[in-house]
Design a protein around this motif. Structure first.
Motif, PDB file in Angstrom:
ATOM      1  N   MET B 188       0.833  -1.203   0.000  1.00  0.00           N
ATOM      2  CA  MET B 188       0.000   0.000   0.000  1.00  0.00           C
ATOM      3  C   MET B 188       0.865   1.249   0.000  1.00  0.00           C
ATOM      4  O   MET B 188       0.570   2.226  -0.707  1.00  0.00           O
ATOM      5  N   GLY B 191       2.353   1.640  -3.404  1.00  0.00           N
ATOM      6  CA  GLY B 191       1.339   2.047  -4.360  1.00  0.00           C
ATOM      7  C   GLY B 191       0.959   3.496  -4.225  1.00  0.00           C
ATOM      8  O   GLY B 191       0.574   4.140  -5.207  1.00  0.00           O
ATOM      9  N   ARG B 197      -4.122   7.126  -3.446  1.00  0.00           N
ATOM     10  CA  ARG B 197      -5.255   6.243  -3.164  1.00  0.00           C
ATOM     11  C   ARG B 197      -5.708   6.401  -1.720  1.00  0.00           C
ATOM     12  O   ARG B 197      -6.100   5.441  -1.056  1.00  0.00           O
ATOM     13  N   ARG B 200      -9.090   4.843  -0.272  1.00  0.00           N
ATOM     14  CA  ARG B 200      -9.353   3.426   0.026  1.00  0.00           C
ATOM     15  C   ARG B 200      -8.498   2.900   1.163  1.00  0.00           C
ATOM     16  O   ARG B 200      -8.682   1.774   1.617  1.00  0.00           O
ATOM     17  N   GLN B 203     -10.253   1.768   4.490  1.00  0.00           N
ATOM     18  CA  GLN B 203     -11.004   0.527   4.298  1.00  0.00           C
ATOM     19  C   GLN B 203     -10.072  -0.682   4.275  1.00  0.00           C
ATOM     20  O   GLN B 203     -10.369  -1.732   4.877  1.00  0.00           O
ATOM     21  N   LEU B 204      -8.941  -0.512   3.606  1.00  0.00           N
ATOM     22  CA  LEU B 204      -8.003  -1.627   3.532  1.00  0.00           C
ATOM     23  C   LEU B 204      -7.383  -1.916   4.892  1.00  0.00           C
ATOM     24  O   LEU B 204      -7.152  -3.080   5.236  1.00  0.00           O
ATOM     25  N   TYR B 207      -9.873  -3.853   6.771  1.00  0.00           N
ATOM     26  CA  TYR B 207      -9.897  -5.232   6.301  1.00  0.00           C
ATOM     27  C   TYR B 207      -8.724  -6.023   6.859  1.00  0.00           C
ATOM     28  O   TYR B 207      -8.874  -7.144   7.361  1.00  0.00           O
TER      29      TYR B 207
END
Lengths: 231, 231
Positions: B188, B191, B197, B200, B203-204, B207
DNA sequence: ATAAAAAAACAAATACGCCTGATTTAAACA
DNA sequence: TGTTTAAATCAGGCGTATTTGTTTTTTTAT
């Protein structure tokens, strides 16, 4: 860029219908040879250690010849990055298409994970990642990458839609699965750069595959058993 | 600049126990200033764009003075990498220790994830990642990194043992959780280098936190445990 | 013969390491 | 205690090496 050398067919009735002269073919060949050599230098030397002399040496041409095709190093890098994107796409799609058509359902998706892993740990993806890192403090390279990566991401997205076609109408869950897959595998690929962790990779791929199945299973059985992804 | 002349302890016999001379102190100060400037240059310019002249300029000393402390660029880089590792450790432990002691159980572990994320996306970790990437084709840098990263990893492992002390006797499951966490979050972080990003990410992280709880819950109560996560 | 393509020589810029000189600090000594 | 000597710290300039881009010359194809 894209200097099409296909003119001088204006009225040369003697050689007539050759709209692509042999000289232009040869020129395009050496151009591709130079670009291939640039990619090789990216792989073998790293982006920062690439010099025009080394590229020319690897391509088997003189610097003068190279400067004829690419007047400056910037234009060479730019062309090489676009060329690299093309090779990345070809590599990725080749690996995905190499999945046996006999695999269906979960086995098919798991094979997609393996293919993605092979792609990520390949030379091309490694070099691309290196370019992205170098782009942090190289605005010129960053601009080059940005202009090319849009098309690339779009194409990957399309390929993934085929790979996971049974799921690409799930909205949020699909996005979550894509993000989890991409980030975890990219992290694994990066982590492997420094330390060799080959022993745990299969286990982690298994785990990731299970989680992906889980993500969509829950969406399936949560509401009602529609759209069975079993095959 | 910044020449604070605070050396009237020349004859203050009261503090006579100064076994470290003031010259040594000053020398160590300029040495640290040079190393700090090197880290700043890593952050602002990137590893490949760091030159001895820029470091000296950022440190406010002349190149001659710098070459006195670090006879060659290699030794400067080596010292800077070790210095960076120290700052990384300090950054990481500071963030972990900043977690409110009132948080217990799952909330505590989730706060650990957030702290790790903040650490990974900080300047220091970004630079460290850049060094690792550059080390691929720079054997000298690779050797420097390898010699320092062992102690670093060991210390992080120790810190994590404290963070997840309720779990660090789980063997395989513990390793799996650590790997999943590290790789997914590193992915992440990488990225985010290229594309933003941020939307998101929460949320990740949620998760990922759920999956970690799940990993250990399953190990807890065998195959049946699917109960809510209690402390 | 002409124009493109390739090769090679040349000039400019940058960065690294080394060297000399100047200033400050610590120590030695009368 | 005051002076001198040695050593460390710092500043700046110089030469070399590498890389890049330009220019000139030679070869090749049409």
């Amino acid at each position: 860029m894209a200097t099409d050398k296909s003119r001088q067919n204006k009225d040369a009735g003697v050689t007539g219908d050759e709209d692509i002269s042999w000289q232009a073919q040869k020129s395009a060949m050496t151009r591709d040879r130079i670009l291939d050599a640039t990619i090789s230098c990216f792989i073998n030397l790293g982006y920062t250690n690439v010099t025009t002399a080394r590229v020319a040496s690897a391509a088997g041409v003189s610097r003068g010849a190279m400067l004829h095709h690419f007047p400056s190093k910037t234009e060479l890098i730019q062309a090489a990055v676009e060329y690299l994107h093309g090779k990345l796409l070809e590599d990725y799609t080749r690996r995905v298409n190499a999945i046996p058509k006999t695999k269906k359902g979960r086995a098919h998706r798991r094979a997609g994970l393996d293919a993605y892993w092979e792609y990520l740990t390949g030379d091309l993806a490694t070099v691309y990642h290196e370019l992205c890192v170098a782009g942090r403090t190289d605005p010129e390279l960053q601009a080059i990458l940005r202009s090319s990566s849009a098309r690339f991401d779009e194409h990957v997205h399309k390929t993934n839609s085929v790979l996971f076609e049974e799921w690409n109408d799930r909205g949020d869950r699909y996005l979550l699965a894509m993000d989890v897959t991409r980030f975890m595998m990219e992290g694994m690929a990066v982590g492997q750069l420094t330390v060799d962790r080959k022993k745990r990779i299969p286990q982690l791929l298994d785990y990731l595959g299970d989680r992906l199945e889980e993500i969509f299973k829950e969406g399936d059985s949560g509401a009602a058993g529609r759209h069975s992804s079993r095959n």
